[in-house]
Design a protein around this motif. Structure first.
Motif, PDB file in Angstrom:
ATOM      1  N   TYR A 198     110.190 166.068 -58.651  1.00 33.16           N
ATOM      2  CA  TYR A 198     111.156 167.148 -58.465  1.00 33.16           C
ATOM      3  C   TYR A 198     111.218 167.583 -56.997  1.00 33.16           C
ATOM      4  O   TYR A 198     112.287 167.948 -56.493  1.00 33.16           O
ATOM      5  CB  TYR A 198     110.807 168.333 -59.365  1.00 33.16           C
ATOM      6  N   GLN A 206     113.450 165.089 -55.157  1.00 27.17           N
ATOM      7  CA  GLN A 206     114.848 165.333 -55.522  1.00 27.17           C
ATOM      8  C   GLN A 206     115.394 166.558 -54.799  1.00 27.17           C
ATOM      9  O   GLN A 206     116.529 166.542 -54.263  1.00 27.17           O
ATOM     10  CB  GLN A 206     114.950 165.520 -57.036  1.00 27.17           C
ATOM     11  N   HIS A 207     114.603 167.625 -54.755  1.00 23.46           N
ATOM     12  CA  HIS A 207     115.030 168.862 -54.095  1.00 23.46           C
ATOM     13  C   HIS A 207     115.254 168.641 -52.603  1.00 23.46           C
ATOM     14  O   HIS A 207     116.288 169.064 -52.059  1.00 23.46           O
ATOM     15  CB  HIS A 207     113.979 169.950 -54.325  1.00 23.46           C
ATOM     16  N   GLN A 208     114.310 168.007 -51.924  1.00 23.61           N
ATOM     17  CA  GLN A 208     114.430 167.836 -50.479  1.00 23.61           C
ATOM     18  C   GLN A 208     115.602 166.932 -50.115  1.00 23.61           C
ATOM     19  O   GLN A 208     116.317 167.182 -49.137  1.00 23.61           O
ATOM     20  CB  GLN A 208     113.124 167.277 -49.899  1.00 23.61           C
ATOM     21  N   LYS A 209     115.831 165.889 -50.875  1.00 19.23           N
ATOM     22  CA  LYS A 209     116.956 164.998 -50.582  1.00 19.23           C
ATOM     23  C   LYS A 209     118.300 165.721 -50.693  1.00 19.23           C
ATOM     24  O   LYS A 209     119.251 165.388 -49.983  1.00 19.23           O
ATOM     25  CB  LYS A 209     116.936 163.803 -51.532  1.00 19.23           C
ATOM     26  N   SER A 210     118.366 166.690 -51.572  1.00 18.44           N
ATOM     27  CA  SER A 210     119.628 167.414 -51.770  1.00 18.44           C
ATOM     28  C   SER A 210     119.800 168.587 -50.804  1.00 18.44           C
ATOM     29  O   SER A 210     120.899 169.151 -50.720  1.00 18.44           O
ATOM     30  CB  SER A 210     119.730 167.917 -53.210  1.00 18.44           C
ATOM     31  N   HIS A 211     118.728 168.944 -50.073  1.00 15.78           N
ATOM     32  CA  HIS A 211     118.800 170.112 -49.189  1.00 15.78           C
ATOM     33  C   HIS A 211     118.675 169.777 -47.703  1.00 15.78           C
ATOM     34  O   HIS A 211     118.963 170.627 -46.858  1.00 15.78           O
ATOM     35  CB  HIS A 211     117.715 171.130 -49.566  1.00 15.78           C
ATOM     36  N   GLU A 240     119.895 167.817 -44.411  1.00 18.29           N
ATOM     37  CA  GLU A 240     121.106 167.160 -43.919  1.00 18.29           C
ATOM     38  C   GLU A 240     120.859 165.669 -43.682  1.00 18.29           C
ATOM     39  O   GLU A 240     119.907 165.286 -43.000  1.00 18.29           O
ATOM     40  CB  GLU A 240     121.568 167.810 -42.614  1.00 18.29           C
ATOM     41  N   GLU A 288     120.293 162.276 -48.174  1.00  9.49           N
ATOM     42  CA  GLU A 288     120.647 161.844 -49.532  1.00  9.49           C
ATOM     43  C   GLU A 288     120.187 160.421 -49.829  1.00  9.49           C
ATOM     44  O   GLU A 288     119.737 160.112 -50.939  1.00  9.49           O
ATOM     45  CB  GLU A 288     122.157 161.937 -49.737  1.00  9.49           C
ATOM     46  N   ASN A 289     120.306 159.548 -48.844  1.00 12.56           N
ATOM     47  CA  ASN A 289     119.934 158.144 -49.029  1.00 12.56           C
ATOM     48  C   ASN A 289     118.698 157.747 -48.232  1.00 12.56           C
ATOM     49  O   ASN A 289     118.456 156.560 -48.014  1.00 12.56           O
ATOM     50  CB  ASN A 289     121.119 157.252 -48.641  1.00 12.56           C
TER      51      ASN A 289
END
Length: 468
Positions: free
Chosen positions: A146, A149-154, A156, A159-160
């Motif tokens: 989790y 997932q959180h850090q990738k979405s927050h 800049e 994401e990839n």
């Protein structure tokens, strides 16, 4: 002698009420206290996590601590996550060390996560056995999933981003198994000194300790062996018990009934283990010099080393020890109760001494089983069931993982439970002669043995290859 003296100081700091407690010989990587010049100060933060990730109707949450350092990050760069284990985190490994250097090379974002139930990352109010049921490998690895997932979405541009997890000791075990369990979230892992085989009776630990002391000096190990033999012979009489209790500095007269007897002998073996597990070049030689330079018989030399190591504190007995750790109140600075719960329910890892490791006397698995029963009401059946489950679910020494580089030092007793049986280019294993627990996690240094420097360079090459 400096590093050996530091060890003595380290143990003394953790003594409680002027008595030495038997501690599980399972500790994380050495702390990094000297930061790289120009390293950016770390930032502390928290993330909300579920208390129980596997019960969708349980909506309770808690705050998990972590540290981050973004000084090298460029959008799209990899995320490097140093996994916390059974300790309180600090900023050392995101201001220096192997992960720091790789983040510098790859424009990476650095994190250090704190494991649930350790440090200030507490999902419960106290450590009753009922509350400790959420302390498990499954829950801890889900925390990391989790978190990613959180850090990738927050962040800049993340994401990839590729994700590399790094761990030392128990957290290296986590790094290996997270890569196995969540390959869609974790692209590569560095596992330093990871024990992968859950095992109740870890008799190989003290055999490695004895072998390293003998490698330093046959005379030293012969003296220890003879000292133990003389000690055991003296415990058969009232006068002998009184004499040995005084000589070795026990808080109360030595009790020769089990599990007290095993507890006493394990307390004598622990100094040798600590000095081996984290040995720097020359540490064991210095310990042997101290033993051999003490005047008197072999048992007097042994007792002198034990008293010196514990710094004048007396050695407690088993009952005092379990009574102390039956306290279920929150304790941020002493993680023994939490780690004991994990070993009693999932791993074992109990370092014992028997006929094959005679130099340190006999101390049996039953003592640890008694500890589990006393502290948590769990016994041998739960222990064995937990070990079987862990090995079945995670693969023991054949975990079938890829893009995990495992590093072990031959001086480190834990490597006996960690060297993978399937060695291949997708999951390379590097065994470094003459180095100890998690030695490869520090930055390359002019003080490194040539083989350690080469191992660090190989690690960097593998990670470079996997995330390019």
């Amino acid at each position: 002698m400096k590093s050996f003296a530091f060890f003595v100081l380290l143990i003394a700091i953790h003594l409680v009420n002027s008595q030495h407690f038997l501690k599980s010989l399972k500790h994380g990587p050495p702390k990094q206290t000297v930061f790289k010049k120009g390293s950016k100060a770390a930032v502390w933060d928290t993330i909300s996590q579920r208390v129980d990730h596997f019960n969708p109707v349980d909506l309770r949450e808690w705050e998990m601590r972590y540290i981050y350092n973004d000084q090298f990050y460029k959008p799209g760069g990899p995320l490097f996550i140093f996994l916390g284990g059974e300790w309180e985190i600090d900023e050392g490994y995101i201001r220096t060390g192997q992960m720091f250097d790789m983040a510098n090379e790859h424009n990476g974002y650095m994190f250090y996560t704190e494991h649930r139930y350790y440090g200030r990352s507490q999902p419960v109010e106290d450590f009753t056995t009922e509350n400790l049921k959420y302390l498990s490998l499954d829950q801890a690895t889900a925390d990391v999933a989790y978190f990613i997932q959180h850090q990738k979405s927050h962040i800049e541009g993340a994401e990839n981003s590729k994700v590399v997890v790094v761990g030392g000791s128990y957290s290296a075990t986590m790094a290996t198994w997270i890569r196995k369990k969540y390959p869609h979230l974790v692209d590569a892992a560095l596992a330093s000194s990871a024990p992968l085989l859950a095992q109740a009776d870890f008799i190989g630990y003290f055999q490695v300790v004895a072998d390293n002391f003998r490698l330093s000096s046959d005379e030293c190990m012969d003296t220890v062996t003879e000292g133990i033999r003389m000690l055991e012979g003296s415990l058969d009489s009232v006068d002998g018990l009184e004499n040995m209790s005084s000589m070795f500095g026990t808080c109360d007269p030595i009790d020769v009934t089990e599990p007290e007897r095993s507890y006493f002998f394990s307390s004598l073996a622990n100094p040798f283990a600590y000095n081996t597990q984290y040995a720097q070049p020359g540490d064991i030689d210095e310990a042997c010099k101290l033993i051999l330079s003490t005047s008197g018989s072999a048992v007097e030399k042994l007792a002198g080393y034990i008293r010196y190591y514990y710094g004048g504190y007396c050695i407690s007995d088993f009952q005092y020890f379990v009574d102390y750790y039956k306290d279920t109140a929150m304790n941020y600075y002493d993680s023994y109760r939490q780690w004991s719960y994990q070993t009693c329910t999932e791993y074992g890892f109990f370092q014992t001494g028997n006929q094959t490791t005679r130099p340190f006397g006999d101390f049996w698995l039953q003592m640890y089983i008694d500890t589990c029963q006393e502290l948590f009401g769990t016994g041998e059946e739960i222990l064995n069931t937990g070990i079987e489950r862990t090995n079945l679910f995670y693969g023991a020494l054949e975990p079938e993982v890829t893009r995990v580089v495992s590093v072990h030092g031959t001086v480190d007793p834990w490597h006996a439970l960690g060297v993978l049986e399937d060695i291949n280019e997708d999951a390379p294993v590097i065994v470094v002669e003459g180095t100890s627990h998690c030695a490869d996690l520090s930055s390359i240094s002019e003080n490194d043995l040539p083989q350690l420097r080469e191992a660090k360079l190989r690690v960097q090459q593998y990670i470079r290859q996997w995330i390019s």
